[in-house]
Scaffold this active site. Structure first.
Site, PDB file in Angstrom:
ATOM      1  N   ILE A   1      -9.376   5.324   1.073  1.00 26.60           N
ATOM      2  CA  ILE A   1      -8.860   6.170   2.155  1.00 26.60           C
ATOM      3  C   ILE A   1      -7.389   6.463   1.858  1.00 26.60           C
ATOM      4  O   ILE A   1      -6.650   5.571   1.437  1.00 26.60           O
ATOM      5  CB  ILE A   1      -8.955   5.409   3.509  1.00 26.60           C
ATOM      6  CG1 ILE A   1     -10.373   4.896   3.743  1.00 26.60           C
ATOM      7  CG2 ILE A   1      -8.474   6.280   4.663  1.00 26.60           C
ATOM      8  CD1 ILE A   1     -11.412   5.954   3.747  1.00 26.60           C
TER       9      ILE A   1
ATOM     10  N   ASN B   1     -12.266  16.941  -0.640  1.00 30.10           N
ATOM     11  CA  ASN B   1     -13.158  15.846  -1.035  1.00 30.10           C
ATOM     12  C   ASN B   1     -14.600  16.354  -1.113  1.00 30.10           C
ATOM     13  O   ASN B   1     -14.974  17.301  -0.415  1.00 30.10           O
ATOM     14  CB  ASN B   1     -13.088  14.716   0.005  1.00 30.10           C
ATOM     15  CG  ASN B   1     -13.930  13.512  -0.390  1.00 30.10           C
ATOM     16  OD1 ASN B   1     -13.999  13.133  -1.560  1.00 30.10           O
ATOM     17  ND2 ASN B   1     -14.596  12.914   0.588  1.00 30.10           N
TER      18      ASN B   1
ATOM     19  N   HIS C   1     -18.580  14.852  -0.697  1.00 28.19           N
ATOM     20  CA  HIS C   1     -19.320  13.681  -0.196  1.00 28.19           C
ATOM     21  C   HIS C   1     -20.821  13.952  -0.314  1.00 28.19           C
ATOM     22  O   HIS C   1     -21.287  15.041   0.029  1.00 28.19           O
ATOM     23  CB  HIS C   1     -18.932  13.396   1.258  1.00 28.19           C
ATOM     24  CG  HIS C   1     -19.602  12.173   1.773  1.00 28.19           C
ATOM     25  ND1 HIS C   1     -19.166  10.904   1.454  1.00 28.19           N
ATOM     26  CD2 HIS C   1     -20.732  12.021   2.507  1.00 28.19           C
ATOM     27  CE1 HIS C   1     -19.984  10.018   2.007  1.00 28.19           C
ATOM     28  NE2 HIS C   1     -20.941  10.667   2.649  1.00 28.19           N
TER      29      HIS C   1
ATOM     30  N   ARG D   1       0.836  -1.200   0.000  1.00 30.40           N
ATOM     31  CA  ARG D   1       0.000   0.000   0.000  1.00 30.40           C
ATOM     32  C   ARG D   1       0.880   1.264   0.000  1.00 30.40           C
ATOM     33  O   ARG D   1       0.604   2.248  -0.671  1.00 30.40           O
ATOM     34  CB  ARG D   1      -0.841  -0.112   1.270  1.00 30.40           C
ATOM     35  CG  ARG D   1      -1.794   0.957   1.567  1.00 30.40           C
ATOM     36  CD  ARG D   1      -3.075   0.811   0.837  1.00 30.40           C
ATOM     37  NE  ARG D   1      -3.663   2.134   0.789  1.00 30.40           N
ATOM     38  CZ  ARG D   1      -4.920   2.409   0.586  1.00 30.40           C
ATOM     39  NH1 ARG D   1      -5.750   1.449   0.357  1.00 30.40           N
ATOM     40  NH2 ARG D   1      -5.360   3.636   0.574  1.00 30.40           N
TER      41      ARG D   1
HETATM   42  C1  GAR Z   1     -20.300  11.487  -6.040  1.00 31.14           C
HETATM   43  O1  GAR Z   1     -21.661  11.551  -5.660  1.00 31.14           O
HETATM   44  C2  GAR Z   1     -19.406  11.756  -4.853  1.00 31.14           C
HETATM   45  O2  GAR Z   1     -19.933  12.684  -3.941  1.00 31.14           O
HETATM   46  C3  GAR Z   1     -19.317  10.387  -4.220  1.00 31.14           C
HETATM   47  O3  GAR Z   1     -19.186   9.524  -5.303  1.00 31.14           O
HETATM   48  C4  GAR Z   1     -19.931  10.040  -6.408  1.00 31.14           C
HETATM   49  C5  GAR Z   1     -19.047   9.965  -7.640  1.00 31.14           C
HETATM   50  O4  GAR Z   1     -19.759  10.280  -8.804  1.00 31.14           O
HETATM   51  N1  GAR Z   1     -18.216  10.286  -3.282  1.00 31.14           N
HETATM   52  C6  GAR Z   1     -18.260   9.560  -2.160  1.00 31.14           C
HETATM   53  O5  GAR Z   1     -19.202   8.874  -1.853  1.00 31.14           O
HETATM   54  C7  GAR Z   1     -17.007   9.657  -1.310  1.00 31.14           C
HETATM   55  N2  GAR Z   1     -17.199   9.022  -0.049  1.00 31.14           N
HETATM   56  P1  GAR Z   1     -18.988  10.687 -10.132  1.00 31.14           P
HETATM   57  O6  GAR Z   1     -17.919   9.608 -10.388  1.00 31.14           O
HETATM   58  O7  GAR Z   1     -20.048  10.679 -11.193  1.00 31.14           O
HETATM   59  O8  GAR Z   1     -18.381  12.035  -9.914  1.00 31.14           O
END
Ligand code: GAR
EC number: 2.1.2.2
Length: 191
Positions: A91, A106, A108, A64
């Protein structure tokens, strides 16, 4: 400001950021994209935008630590100043956090600290809450912890399906992420 994008999947947020840069609404140079999933749709989007891309899974590296060191080397070669996670589903560990202190953002799809993890939209929907939303935050060693930069609420209407909610969340994300990144870089320029 030289920016790197990290993504694992479809990359609709990456696309929104690329579009904002091309429209002159986000004044950054997109110098790198890192993806941990071979075959992810986001790789095509980056290639179409002419962004240098590294695709590497941890299982393709001896450890990793070696995986993260390879990513850091890729970023340092391109003089990346800010890392933007956009649907990046892993992570981060010490090599990246130490190489980029207070320089990793980030997004979320929930109102953190509620519904962290991989399924923020579905978890909020199944919990039956009246509202959820989007959080943009600095990244630390935790799972969706780190100082919150901005949050925007989304009301869950009684007749919405999970898909309706996902669409509403993504609409907010695609507007809020480029605008917030522009604010971050303007603040950093003033410092
Ligand atoms: C998005 O909704 C983002 O907020 C989420 O993944 C999706 C990616 O969509 N991220 C998480 O859940 C992080 N914990 P995308 O590939 O179409 O941008």
């Amino acid at each position: 400001m030289r920016l790197a994008l990290f993504a694992s999947g479809s990359g609709s947020n990456v696309q929104a950021i690329i579009d904002a840069v091309q429209a002159g609404k986000l004044n950054v140079e997109l110098v790198a994209l890192f993806c941990d999933q071979a075959g992810a749709r986001v790789i095509e989007r980056a290639e179409q935008a002419g962004i240098d891309t590294l695709v590497l899974a941890p299982q393709d590296c001896p450890s990793r630590q070696a995986w993260e060191e390879a990513i850091v080397a890729f970023l340092k070669e391109r003089k990346v100043e800010l890392i933007v996670l956009a649907g990046f589903m892993r992570i981060l560990g010490e090599p990246l956090l130490e190489a980029y202190p207070e320089a990793i953002v980030n997004i979320h799809p929930s109102l953190l600290p509620a519904f962290p993890g991989r399924q923020g939209i579905q978890d909020a929907y199944e919990a039956g809450v009246a509202e959820t939303g989007v959080t943009i935050h600095w990244v630390d060693a935790g799972i969706d912890t780190g100082e919150i930069i901005v949050q925007e609420k989304v009301r869950i209407e009684a007749d919405w399906s999970l898909d309706d909610l996902a669409q509403a969340i993504h609409q907010v994300e695609h507007r809020l992420y480029p605008a917030t990144l522009q604010e971050i870089i303007e603040e950093r320029r003033e410092d």
